[in-house]
Design a protein around this motif. Structure first.
Motif, PDB file in Angstrom:
ATOM      1  N   LYS A 115      39.036  33.668  33.403  1.00 11.09           N
ATOM      2  CA  LYS A 115      38.353  33.771  32.105  1.00 11.09           C
ATOM      3  C   LYS A 115      38.351  32.423  31.396  1.00 11.09           C
ATOM      4  CE  LYS A 115      39.270  38.627  31.070  1.00 11.09           C
ATOM      5  NZ  LYS A 115      40.016  39.547  30.209  1.00 11.09           N
ATOM      6  N   LYS A 116      39.497  31.739  31.412  1.00 10.76           N
ATOM      7  CA  LYS A 116      39.586  30.427  30.763  1.00 10.76           C
ATOM      8  C   LYS A 116      38.612  29.438  31.404  1.00 10.76           C
ATOM      9  CE  LYS A 116      44.528  30.840  29.891  1.00 10.76           C
ATOM     10  NZ  LYS A 116      45.834  30.330  30.316  1.00 10.76           N
ATOM     11  N   ARG A 117      38.652  29.364  32.718  1.00  9.58           N
ATOM     12  CA  ARG A 117      37.804  28.405  33.435  1.00  9.58           C
ATOM     13  C   ARG A 117      36.324  28.753  33.289  1.00  9.58           C
ATOM     14  NH1 ARG A 117      40.316  25.329  38.011  1.00  9.58           N
ATOM     15  NH2 ARG A 117      42.550  25.615  37.822  1.00  9.58           N
ATOM     16  N   ALA A 118      36.004  30.040  33.379  1.00 10.93           N
ATOM     17  CA  ALA A 118      34.610  30.462  33.308  1.00 10.93           C
ATOM     18  C   ALA A 118      34.016  30.201  31.936  1.00 10.93           C
ATOM     19  CB  ALA A 118      34.483  31.944  33.671  1.00 10.93           C
ATOM     20  N   SER A 119      34.808  30.418  30.891  1.00 10.83           N
ATOM     21  CA  SER A 119      34.268  30.197  29.549  1.00 10.83           C
ATOM     22  C   SER A 119      33.999  28.714  29.300  1.00 10.83           C
ATOM     23  CB  SER A 119      35.216  30.756  28.487  1.00 10.83           C
ATOM     24  OG  SER A 119      36.421  30.039  28.465  1.00 10.83           O
ATOM     25  N   LYS A 120      34.789  27.843  29.893  1.00 10.29           N
ATOM     26  CA  LYS A 120      34.579  26.396  29.739  1.00 10.29           C
ATOM     27  C   LYS A 120      33.349  25.917  30.506  1.00 10.29           C
ATOM     28  CE  LYS A 120      39.426  25.178  29.111  1.00 10.29           C
ATOM     29  NZ  LYS A 120      40.584  24.523  29.718  1.00 10.29           N
ATOM     30  N   SER A 121      33.126  26.480  31.679  1.00 13.22           N
ATOM     31  CA  SER A 121      32.044  25.966  32.530  1.00 13.22           C
ATOM     32  C   SER A 121      30.800  26.855  32.542  1.00 13.22           C
ATOM     33  CB  SER A 121      32.554  25.763  33.958  1.00 13.22           C
ATOM     34  OG  SER A 121      33.073  26.964  34.466  1.00 13.22           O
ATOM     35  N   GLY A 122      30.871  28.026  31.917  1.00 14.70           N
ATOM     36  CA  GLY A 122      29.704  28.897  31.842  1.00 14.70           C
ATOM     37  C   GLY A 122      29.302  29.536  33.161  1.00 14.70           C
ATOM     38  N   VAL A 123      30.279  29.870  33.996  1.00 13.32           N
ATOM     39  CA  VAL A 123      29.985  30.497  35.284  1.00 13.32           C
ATOM     40  C   VAL A 123      30.420  31.962  35.274  1.00 13.32           C
ATOM     41  CG1 VAL A 123      30.188  28.314  36.549  1.00 13.32           C
ATOM     42  CG2 VAL A 123      32.192  29.794  36.311  1.00 13.32           C
ATOM     43  N   ASN A 124      30.034  32.690  36.299  1.00 13.12           N
ATOM     44  CA  ASN A 124      30.436  34.082  36.455  1.00 13.12           C
ATOM     45  C   ASN A 124      31.729  34.158  37.251  1.00 13.12           C
ATOM     46  OD1 ASN A 124      28.128  35.084  35.165  1.00 13.12           O
ATOM     47  ND2 ASN A 124      26.969  34.944  37.059  1.00 13.12           N
ATOM     48  N   THR A 125      32.465  35.240  37.046  1.00 10.92           N
ATOM     49  CA  THR A 125      33.660  35.515  37.826  1.00 10.92           C
ATOM     50  C   THR A 125      33.400  36.776  38.634  1.00 10.92           C
ATOM     51  OG1 THR A 125      35.084  34.554  36.134  1.00 10.92           O
ATOM     52  CG2 THR A 125      36.132  35.998  37.741  1.00 10.92           C
ATOM     53  N   ILE A 126      33.565  36.679  39.935  1.00  4.39           N
ATOM     54  CA  ILE A 126      33.339  37.806  40.837  1.00  4.39           C
ATOM     55  C   ILE A 126      34.712  38.280  41.306  1.00  4.39           C
ATOM     56  CG2 ILE A 126      32.256  38.534  42.990  1.00  4.39           C
ATOM     57  CD1 ILE A 126      30.275  36.058  42.267  1.00  4.39           C
ATOM     58  N   ILE A 127      35.007  39.549  41.022  1.00  3.61           N
ATOM     59  CA  ILE A 127      36.326  40.101  41.293  1.00  3.61           C
ATOM     60  C   ILE A 127      36.252  40.997  42.520  1.00  3.61           C
ATOM     61  CG2 ILE A 127      38.225  41.453  40.346  1.00  3.61           C
ATOM     62  CD1 ILE A 127      36.959  40.697  37.533  1.00  3.61           C
ATOM     63  N   HIS A 128      37.096  40.696  43.493  1.00  2.00           N
ATOM     64  CA  HIS A 128      37.133  41.433  44.753  1.00  2.00           C
ATOM     65  C   HIS A 128      38.366  42.334  44.789  1.00  2.00           C
ATOM     66  CE1 HIS A 128      34.122  38.788  46.803  1.00  2.00           C
ATOM     67  NE2 HIS A 128      34.503  37.983  45.833  1.00  2.00           N
ATOM     68  N   GLY A 129      38.270  43.415  45.545  1.00  2.00           N
ATOM     69  CA  GLY A 129      39.418  44.274  45.787  1.00  2.00           C
ATOM     70  C   GLY A 129      40.227  43.727  46.948  1.00  2.00           C
ATOM     71  N   GLU A 130      41.324  44.382  47.264  1.00  2.00           N
ATOM     72  CA  GLU A 130      42.170  43.942  48.378  1.00  2.00           C
ATOM     73  C   GLU A 130      41.418  43.961  49.699  1.00  2.00           C
ATOM     74  OE1 GLU A 130      46.191  45.287  48.801  1.00  2.00           O
ATOM     75  OE2 GLU A 130      46.355  45.608  46.643  1.00  2.00           O
ATOM     76  N   ASP A 131      40.401  44.831  49.813  1.00  2.01           N
ATOM     77  CA  ASP A 131      39.630  44.924  51.047  1.00  2.01           C
ATOM     78  C   ASP A 131      38.531  43.878  51.145  1.00  2.01           C
ATOM     79  OD1 ASP A 131      37.825  45.836  49.176  1.00  2.01           O
ATOM     80  OD2 ASP A 131      37.483  47.773  50.129  1.00  2.01           O
ATOM     81  N   GLY A 132      38.404  43.026  50.119  1.00  2.21           N
ATOM     82  CA  GLY A 132      37.395  41.981  50.135  1.00  2.21           C
ATOM     83  C   GLY A 132      36.075  42.378  49.491  1.00  2.21           C
ATOM     84  N   ARG A 133      35.898  43.661  49.230  1.00  2.00           N
ATOM     85  CA  ARG A 133      34.655  44.118  48.599  1.00  2.00           C
ATOM     86  C   ARG A 133      34.605  43.711  47.143  1.00  2.00           C
ATOM     87  NH1 ARG A 133      34.202  50.332  50.736  1.00  2.00           N
ATOM     88  NH2 ARG A 133      33.989  49.817  52.936  1.00  2.00           N
ATOM     89  N   ILE A 134      33.398  43.428  46.680  1.00  2.00           N
ATOM     90  CA  ILE A 134      33.217  43.086  45.278  1.00  2.00           C
ATOM     91  C   ILE A 134      33.417  44.330  44.436  1.00  2.00           C
ATOM     92  CG2 ILE A 134      31.571  42.292  43.546  1.00  2.00           C
ATOM     93  CD1 ILE A 134      30.298  40.576  45.735  1.00  2.00           C
ATOM     94  N   GLN A 135      34.278  44.226  43.430  1.00  2.00           N
ATOM     95  CA  GLN A 135      34.519  45.340  42.524  1.00  2.00           C
ATOM     96  C   GLN A 135      33.647  45.202  41.279  1.00  2.00           C
ATOM     97  OE1 GLN A 135      38.788  45.016  41.943  1.00  2.00           O
ATOM     98  NE2 GLN A 135      39.102  46.750  43.321  1.00  2.00           N
ATOM     99  N   THR A 136      33.567  44.003  40.742  1.00  2.75           N
ATOM    100  CA  THR A 136      32.789  43.778  39.524  1.00  2.75           C
ATOM    101  C   THR A 136      32.514  42.290  39.356  1.00  2.75           C
ATOM    102  OG1 THR A 136      32.679  44.270  37.161  1.00  2.75           O
ATOM    103  CG2 THR A 136      34.790  43.546  37.990  1.00  2.75           C
ATOM    104  N   THR A 137      31.568  42.003  38.491  1.00  7.02           N
ATOM    105  CA  THR A 137      31.241  40.626  38.145  1.00  7.02           C
ATOM    106  C   THR A 137      31.280  40.497  36.637  1.00  7.02           C
ATOM    107  OG1 THR A 137      29.788  40.405  40.071  1.00  7.02           O
ATOM    108  CG2 THR A 137      29.457  38.826  38.284  1.00  7.02           C
ATOM    109  N   LYS A 138      31.929  39.466  36.161  1.00  6.71           N
ATOM    110  CA  LYS A 138      32.016  39.227  34.727  1.00  6.71           C
ATOM    111  C   LYS A 138      31.263  37.958  34.411  1.00  6.71           C
ATOM    112  CE  LYS A 138      36.360  41.568  33.921  1.00  6.71           C
ATOM    113  NZ  LYS A 138      35.955  42.625  33.058  1.00  6.71           N
ATOM    114  N   SER A 139      30.352  38.058  33.434  1.00  2.19           N
ATOM    115  CA  SER A 139      29.599  36.889  32.993  1.00  2.19           C
ATOM    116  C   SER A 139      30.403  36.164  31.926  1.00  2.19           C
ATOM    117  CB  SER A 139      28.264  37.317  32.407  1.00  2.19           C
ATOM    118  OG  SER A 139      27.505  37.956  33.389  1.00  2.19           O
ATOM    119  N   SER A 140      30.284  34.835  31.911  1.00  2.00           N
ATOM    120  CA  SER A 140      31.024  34.063  30.914  1.00  2.00           C
ATOM    121  C   SER A 140      30.312  34.049  29.596  1.00  2.00           C
ATOM    122  CB  SER A 140      31.245  32.652  31.409  1.00  2.00           C
ATOM    123  OG  SER A 140      30.007  32.065  31.717  1.00  2.00           O
TER     124      SER A 140
END
Length: 140
Positions: A115-140
């Motif tokens: 969250k800290k890094r994304a807010s500074k650079s204006g990028v998205n954060t893509i969150i994966h589960g333990e199995d590698g699948r994408i769980q959600t994406t958060k926009s900065s």
């Protein structure tokens, strides 16, 4: 048996290196969860190929070392961040790079840093589960 980018299943040898590295990460996570080796390889390969389609390569790594603000109509020239399971717990990675920016004991700690890094650079954060699948994406 955990694999890495130099030692991986023979069935992955013809994959593009980017896809193969993702498939190795996913397969290792599936093995950790108790999947049989052959099934883990098949699932990981399919998921990595889908991931590659959903995450186009960022041109930033090839051409954008000095001019961090190119004329991309407001779009960030920085690659997205990914939170992924790793041998050390959870890793924060920059899209397109193998080496993590940081590793954390918990997913929550990784998310806070992202969250800290994304807010500074204006990028998205893509969150994966333990199995590698994408769980959600958060926009900065």
């Amino acid at each position: 048996m955990p694999w890495n980018k130099h030692d991986y299943p023979v069935s992955m040898k013809n994959l593009d290196a980017r896809i193969r590295n993702k498939a190795v990460d996913i397969a290792n996570a599936l093995l950790h969860e108790g999947y049989e080796e052959g099934r883990a390889i098949a699932i990981a390969t399919a998921q990595a190929e889908k991931w590659d389609q959903d995450h186009p390569r960022s041109e930033h790594h090839e051409s954008n070392h000095h001019d961090s603000k190119s004329g991309n109509s407001g779009q960030s020239s920085q690659p997205n961040l990914h939170i992924v399971s790793s041998d050390e717990g959870w890793a924060l990675k920059e899209e397109g790079l193998d080496k993590p920016l940081s590793t954390f004991d918990t997913k929550k700690e990784a998310l806070e840093e992202a969250k800290k890094r994304a807010s500074k650079s204006g990028v998205n954060t893509i969150i994966h589960g333990e199995d590698g699948r994408i769980q959600t994406t958060k926009s900065s």
